[in-house]
Design a protein around this motif. Structure first.
Motif, PDB file in Angstrom:
ATOM      1  N   SER A  92      -2.541  10.178  -3.965  1.00  0.00           N
ATOM      2  CA  SER A  92      -3.846  10.751  -4.335  1.00  0.00           C
ATOM      3  C   SER A  92      -3.740  12.252  -4.575  1.00  0.00           C
ATOM      4  O   SER A  92      -4.420  12.799  -5.428  1.00  0.00           O
ATOM      5  N   GLN A 151      -8.199   2.041   7.149  1.00  0.00           N
ATOM      6  CA  GLN A 151      -9.387   1.774   6.348  1.00  0.00           C
ATOM      7  C   GLN A 151      -9.022   1.183   4.996  1.00  0.00           C
ATOM      8  O   GLN A 151      -9.697   0.278   4.508  1.00  0.00           O
ATOM      9  N   SER A 152      -7.957   1.687   4.397  1.00  0.00           N
ATOM     10  CA  SER A 152      -7.526   1.150   3.103  1.00  0.00           C
ATOM     11  C   SER A 152      -7.111  -0.306   3.242  1.00  0.00           C
ATOM     12  O   SER A 152      -7.484  -1.153   2.423  1.00  0.00           O
ATOM     13  N   LEU A 155       0.835  -1.202   0.000  1.00  0.00           N
ATOM     14  CA  LEU A 155       0.000   0.000   0.000  1.00  0.00           C
ATOM     15  C   LEU A 155       0.874   1.258   0.000  1.00  0.00           C
ATOM     16  O   LEU A 155       0.638   2.188  -0.780  1.00  0.00           O
TER      17      LEU A 155
END
Length: 145
Positions: free
Chosen positions: A12, A96-97, A3
């Motif tokens: 992002s 959360q990811s 990740l």
């Protein structure tokens, strides 16, 4: 590790915008930034700079085997910003990811679709949040129980 490497390659936020709080002169340079000047920090450019990341176009999650303590890159890896203006939900966003990925990967095998680009291109017209031109088509195959 995967990740963190993914958000290194495709953060992002492609850039951060800050305002200089007080006049600052860079040591050993003839460059001064006055108070109130808007600064654009090119996050994606820094994340893909070979000066800071060896073979930056290669997906190498092992870069993150340890906490990011390399003094050369300490303030270069900025997917959530840094300092008093850093994203307040960095830890929650990562959790959360990871939870979302775990939920999906526990039920599906995910692989690139036949027409997925090998090297996705970030849309240069993206504003604050980056997007990939054409998206990234994926195939979700249910896992057997």
């Amino acid at each position: 590790m995967q990740l963190k490497e993914g958000i290194r390659m495709f953060p992002s936020l492609g850039h951060l915008v800050r305002k200089c709080a007080r006049k600052y002169t860079f040591p050993d340079m003839d460059l001064t930034i006055d108070e109130g000047v808007t600064i654009v920090i090119p996050v994606q450019a820094m994340h893909k700079d070979p000066q800071f990341f060896e073979n930056p176009e290669v997906f190498r999650p092992e870069r993150f085997l340890t906490d990011f303590i390399n003094p050369l890159t300490k303030h270069i890896y900025l997917p959530f910003g840094e300092g008093p203006r850093a994203c307040i939900d960095e830890r929650m966003g990562l959790m959360q990811s990871l939870a979302g990925l775990a939920a999906v990967l526990s039920r599906y095998s995910v692989e690139p679709a036949p027409k997925s680009p090998r090297h996705p291109t970030v849309d240069p017209t993206s504003n604050i949040v980056q997007s990939v031109i054409g998206g990234i088509p994926l195939l979700f195959r249910p896992r057997s129980k």
